[in-house]
Write a protein that holds these residues in place. Structure first.
Motif, PDB file in Angstrom:
ATOM      1  N   MET A  33       0.860  -1.180   0.000  1.00 41.66           N
ATOM      2  CA  MET A  33       0.000   0.000   0.000  1.00 41.66           C
ATOM      3  C   MET A  33       0.891   1.223   0.000  1.00 41.66           C
ATOM      4  O   MET A  33       2.064   1.157   0.407  1.00 41.66           O
ATOM      5  CB  MET A  33      -0.927   0.023   1.221  1.00 41.66           C
ATOM      6  CG  MET A  33      -1.826  -1.183   1.337  1.00 41.66           C
ATOM      7  SD  MET A  33      -2.999  -1.058   2.710  1.00 41.66           S
ATOM      8  CE  MET A  33      -4.256   0.013   1.974  1.00 41.66           C
ATOM      9  N   ARG A  70       0.544   0.830   8.590  1.00 46.95           N
ATOM     10  CA  ARG A  70      -0.659   0.145   8.124  1.00 46.95           C
ATOM     11  C   ARG A  70      -1.162  -0.830   9.169  1.00 46.95           C
ATOM     12  O   ARG A  70      -0.412  -1.256  10.059  1.00 46.95           O
ATOM     13  CB  ARG A  70      -0.402  -0.587   6.813  1.00 46.95           C
ATOM     14  CG  ARG A  70       0.563  -1.739   6.908  1.00 46.95           C
ATOM     15  CD  ARG A  70       0.858  -2.334   5.531  1.00 46.95           C
ATOM     16  NE  ARG A  70      -0.253  -3.127   5.002  1.00 46.95           N
ATOM     17  CZ  ARG A  70      -0.300  -3.630   3.777  1.00 46.95           C
ATOM     18  NH1 ARG A  70       0.710  -3.392   2.932  1.00 46.95           N
ATOM     19  NH2 ARG A  70      -1.331  -4.354   3.380  1.00 46.95           N
ATOM     20  N   ASN A  72      -2.875  -4.381   8.851  1.00 46.60           N
ATOM     21  CA  ASN A  72      -3.248  -5.425   7.897  1.00 46.60           C
ATOM     22  C   ASN A  72      -4.627  -6.003   8.196  1.00 46.60           C
ATOM     23  O   ASN A  72      -5.367  -6.364   7.286  1.00 46.60           O
ATOM     24  CB  ASN A  72      -2.211  -6.530   7.895  1.00 46.60           C
ATOM     25  CG  ASN A  72      -0.910  -6.102   7.246  1.00 46.60           C
ATOM     26  OD1 ASN A  72      -0.881  -5.197   6.414  1.00 46.60           O
ATOM     27  ND2 ASN A  72       0.187  -6.744   7.628  1.00 46.60           N
ATOM     28  N   THR A  76      -5.951  -0.905   6.285  1.00 41.25           N
ATOM     29  CA  THR A  76      -5.844   0.540   6.288  1.00 41.25           C
ATOM     30  C   THR A  76      -4.377   0.958   6.243  1.00 41.25           C
ATOM     31  O   THR A  76      -3.493   0.222   6.675  1.00 41.25           O
ATOM     32  CB  THR A  76      -6.490   1.153   7.531  1.00 41.25           C
ATOM     33  OG1 THR A  76      -5.861   0.611   8.695  1.00 41.25           O
ATOM     34  CG2 THR A  76      -7.976   0.855   7.587  1.00 41.25           C
ATOM     35  N   VAL A  77      -4.153   2.149   5.739  1.00 43.31           N
ATOM     36  CA  VAL A  77      -2.813   2.715   5.697  1.00 43.31           C
ATOM     37  C   VAL A  77      -2.908   4.177   6.118  1.00 43.31           C
ATOM     38  O   VAL A  77      -3.856   4.884   5.758  1.00 43.31           O
ATOM     39  CB  VAL A  77      -2.176   2.568   4.292  1.00 43.31           C
ATOM     40  CG1 VAL A  77      -2.983   3.299   3.234  1.00 43.31           C
ATOM     41  CG2 VAL A  77      -0.733   3.046   4.300  1.00 43.31           C
ATOM     42  N   CYS A  94      -4.134   7.516  -2.463  1.00 47.08           N
ATOM     43  CA  CYS A  94      -3.848   6.216  -1.858  1.00 47.08           C
ATOM     44  C   CYS A  94      -3.761   5.151  -2.956  1.00 47.08           C
ATOM     45  O   CYS A  94      -4.516   5.198  -3.942  1.00 47.08           O
ATOM     46  CB  CYS A  94      -4.973   5.884  -0.883  1.00 47.08           C
ATOM     47  SG  CYS A  94      -4.821   4.294  -0.078  1.00 47.08           S
TER      48      CYS A  94
END
Length: 126
Positions: A33, A70, A72, A76-77, A94
């Motif tokens: 990401m 992030r 996992n 989300t990041v 993103c």
């Protein structure tokens, strides 16, 4: 799978902002990401990336000021941006590698696709 970004805004030079991006939909697994940005009249450029294992990569211009992280489990990041400068002004996007197929015998990636979230504006005034 879709990416939803938020957290942009306007701040004075030296200030901080945090960008958030979450993936939703039928997720098999998200690989790397990251965040990219595009300033007016310029090409989109890499800001920072993070692998599923947590390895990070930063553009030289943001090293020491930005931190990518992030979750996992939540797909989300985050991008924590400190000591912002006027030259950080851009639309931030993103990005993620969405794994669409895996080999069940050895858990290797068979196919993945690159997906993008909508941009979020970051404006830094001097």
């Amino acid at each position: 799978v879709q990416l939803q970004a938020s957290g942009g805004g306007a701040v004075q030079s030296g200030g901080s902002l945090r960008l958030y991006c979450g993936a939703s939909g039928r997720i098999l697994r998200i690989n790397a990401m990251g965040w990219y940005r595009q300033a007016p009249g310029k090409q989109r450029e890499l800001v920072a990336t993070i692998t599923s294992g947590g390895s990070t990569n930063y553009a030289d211009s943001v090293k020491g000021r930005f931190t990518i992280s992030r979750d996992n489990a939540k797909n989300t990041v985050l991008l924590q941006m400190n000591s912002l400068r006027p030259e950080d002004t851009a639309v931030y996007y993103c990005n993620a590698d969405d794994i669409v197929s895996m080999n069940p015998m050895d858990d290797t990636v068979v196919a993945q696709r690159e997906i993008w979230g909508q941009g979020t504006q970051v404006t830094v005034s001097s």
